[in-house]
Write a protein that holds these residues in place. Structure first.
Motif, PDB file in Angstrom:
ATOM      1  N   PRO A 126       0.795  -1.241   0.000  1.00  0.00           N
ATOM      2  CA  PRO A 126       0.000   0.000   0.000  1.00  0.00           C
ATOM      3  C   PRO A 126       0.820   1.280   0.000  1.00  0.00           C
ATOM      4  N   ILE A 127       1.979   1.282   0.652  1.00  0.00           N
ATOM      5  CA  ILE A 127       2.751   2.520   0.761  1.00  0.00           C
ATOM      6  C   ILE A 127       3.374   2.927  -0.570  1.00  0.00           C
ATOM      7  N   PHE A 183      -6.824   2.053   1.377  1.00  0.00           N
ATOM      8  CA  PHE A 183      -5.396   2.288   1.548  1.00  0.00           C
ATOM      9  C   PHE A 183      -4.698   1.099   2.213  1.00  0.00           C
ATOM     10  N   THR A 184      -5.461   0.095   2.668  1.00  0.00           N
ATOM     11  CA  THR A 184      -4.857  -1.013   3.411  1.00  0.00           C
ATOM     12  C   THR A 184      -5.096  -2.379   2.768  1.00  0.00           C
ATOM     13  N   VAL A 230     -10.202   0.990  11.650  1.00  0.00           N
ATOM     14  CA  VAL A 230     -10.765   2.093  10.864  1.00  0.00           C
ATOM     15  C   VAL A 230     -12.123   2.502  11.409  1.00  0.00           C
ATOM     16  N   LYS A 231     -12.932   1.543  11.781  1.00  0.00           N
ATOM     17  CA  LYS A 231     -14.248   1.849  12.331  1.00  0.00           C
ATOM     18  C   LYS A 231     -14.129   2.655  13.615  1.00  0.00           C
ATOM     19  N   THR A 250      -8.475   4.184  -7.720  1.00  0.00           N
ATOM     20  CA  THR A 250      -8.996   3.079  -8.526  1.00  0.00           C
ATOM     21  C   THR A 250      -9.468   1.931  -7.641  1.00  0.00           C
ATOM     22  N   VAL A 251      -8.702   1.618  -6.617  1.00  0.00           N
ATOM     23  CA  VAL A 251      -9.097   0.553  -5.687  1.00  0.00           C
ATOM     24  C   VAL A 251     -10.388   0.930  -4.967  1.00  0.00           C
TER      25      VAL A 251
END
Length: 502
Positions: A128-129, A163-164, A273-274, A138-139
């Protein structure tokens, strides 16, 4: 005859439904009329007529079919078999409507949908980085197309998780445990090995064979289960919420039927994330309420009780939040945008023929800006609003419904009445009249200046716009003429500048 066949071959080149092997056989028949033969012999003619109809391949006739009944509890995300282009060359109007509606409405089995899933394989192979911002976008857009993901996650959660997410490659015949992540098949095919293969957030376990979705511990012996269906590209399995230690053992197991590649959303990343989004949202709600001048001195314990009921809503320009003479349905905290407040007064209106009649007119009395609130006094005291509030721009609000306010502790309701003051309470009826008269005078002067004074001045100086030398019609030039005119105009201006400098 041979010349005719050669011309036909050149004309048919590129046509899909022609058997070119049969056409070559037809061209190599000896005894046909040509440069060397003046006449065609009967045997060659009969052979030609026998082979000629076979060079055209008849297309398969697709009749409208009855769609298979979907099993309740099984989402349409998975695909039981790979579909070819011929499967969609039918009278199924839904497929073509999905194409018109755009990428958000792509059919889960369409070639375009499968192509978009396979387009992100190369992107997910990077860590991801190392992905660019365009690749992250796009993802994210591809994740929105997958219905099993978009139904479980909010837009903010999908954007953060894009992003992950990573890709995983599995060999043919490998067992994959879906108890710690949610997977989407990008390449290959899979077959569930347990009774359940997927669990949605806030829902029950989903079986691939039966409509029942009750939570029952699956058997540990997969060979006792009936054969499970084959799931292809676009299928989803696993869970976003980690299962308990008791439920993890052989609960969501699938086996790869061929070398496969999956998009994987980790359950740990989802919970992180939540929690981060919930924390940011809570801080935003606290700042919004505490930033209002009426609530800046409130204790945080009471602010927390208000944020528990606060919901975000977005309204377009022109939306009416409150009407004069009606009780407000909620308390609104303005996060962004502006609202105009109006009051209605009776006024004399002059008609075109000079007759005066009495009509009701809206008069602007003020404006509410971000971090200001409305509706408290009307809702708590159950009295009609004294003004009408309308959105001057697109407005985003934090709203608390009337039922939630009236169910709060009486101490908080008393605190409302002590700190909140009615909006625009100092505006009297005389102020409204003066504001209306001022507005009408400005409107009348603007109209008189435009229609009378300006036109008379132009006429006095012999200027009549639109006639004679004052008629300036814009010529209709095509793109080539416009470009030529612009180039010559630029060249002329540059020559003039050089002349002045010399």
């Amino acid at each position: 005859m041979v010349g005719f066949c050669l011309r036909a071959k050149r004309m048919l080149t590129g046509v899909r439904r022609v058997n070119y092997d049969k056409l070559d056989t037809l061209l190599n028949i000896s005894g046909l009329q040509g440069r060397d033969n003046l006449y065609t012999i009967d045997e060659a003619h009969e052979k030609f007529m026998a082979i000629y109809p076979t060079i055209f391949v008849k297309g398969k006739i697709m009749l409208p079919g009855i769609p298979e009944k979907r099993t309740t509890g099984v989402h349409s995300c998975y695909i039981t078999k790979s579909k070819t282009r011929e499967d969609f060359d039918s009278h199924n109007v839904k497929f073509y409507m999905d194409q018109v509606k755009g990428p958000q409405k792509l059919h889960s089995g369409s070639p375009e949908y499968i192509g978009k899933l396979q387009d992100i394989v190369k992107i997910l192979q990077k860590i991801p980085i190392l992905r660019t911002q365009k690749e992250h976008e796009t993802v994210y857009n591809t994740m929105k197309l997958i219905s099993d993901i978009s139904e479980q996650l909010s837009d903010a959660e999908m954007r953060e998780l894009s992003f992950t997410v990573v890709a995983e490659n599995w060999r043919k015949g490998s067992p994959v445990d879906g108890s710690m992540g949610f997977y989407v098949v990008l390449k290959g095919s899979i077959r569930p090995q347990t009774k359940y293969y997927k669990k949605m957030v806030g829902g029950n376990f989903i079986s691939a064979t039966s409509s029942s979705a009750s939570i029952v511990l699956p058997t540990t012996l997969s060979w006792l289960l009936p054969p499970q269906p084959l799931l292809g590209v676009g299928s989803c399995f696993g869970t976003l919420v980690p299962l308990s230690a008791r439920m993890q053992y052989k609960t969501l197991i699938i086996a790869t039927e061929e070398d496969s590649e999956f998009l994987r959303i980790s359950s740990v990343d989802y919970l992180r994330v939540k929690a981060e989004i919930a924390k940011r949202e809570q801080l935003a709600k606290e700042e919004l309420i505490h930033g209002s001048p009426y609530y800046k001195d409130w204790p945080m314990i009471f602010i927390f009780q208000l944020t528990a009921h606060l919901k975000w809503k977005k309204f377009p320009k022109g939306h009416v939040f409150m009407k004069g003479g009606e009780i407000s349905e909620y308390i609104g905290f303005i996060k962004s945008g502006h609202c105009n407040a109006y009051r209605i007064i009776p006024a004399l209106v002059k008609l075109p023929l000079g007759k005066m009649i009495k009509q009701l007119r809206h008069v602007l009395i003020g404006q509410l800006n971000p971090k200001e609130s409305f509706g408290e006094m009307s809702l708590l005291l159950q009295i009609p609003s004294t003004y009408t509030l309308k959105a001057a721009t697109t407005v985003e609000l934090g709203t608390i419904e009337a039922s939630a306010i009236l169910d709060l502790d009486p101490v908080i309701q008393m605190l409302f009445l002590q700190t909140v003051k009615p909006s625009f309470e100092n505006i009297t009826h005389d102020d409204l009249k003066l504001a209306y008269i001022k507005r009408e005078i400005e409107k009348e002067w603007k109209q008189k200046k435009q229609d009378t004074i300006l036109n008379e001045t132009l006429f006095f100086n012999g200027i009549n716009p639109g006639f004679g030398k004052w008629a300036h019609e814009k010529p209709n030039l095509d793109k080539g003429q416009k470009k030529h005119q612009e180039l010559h105009g630029v060249a002329g201006r540059s020559m003039q500048k050089k002349t002045v400098i010399l």
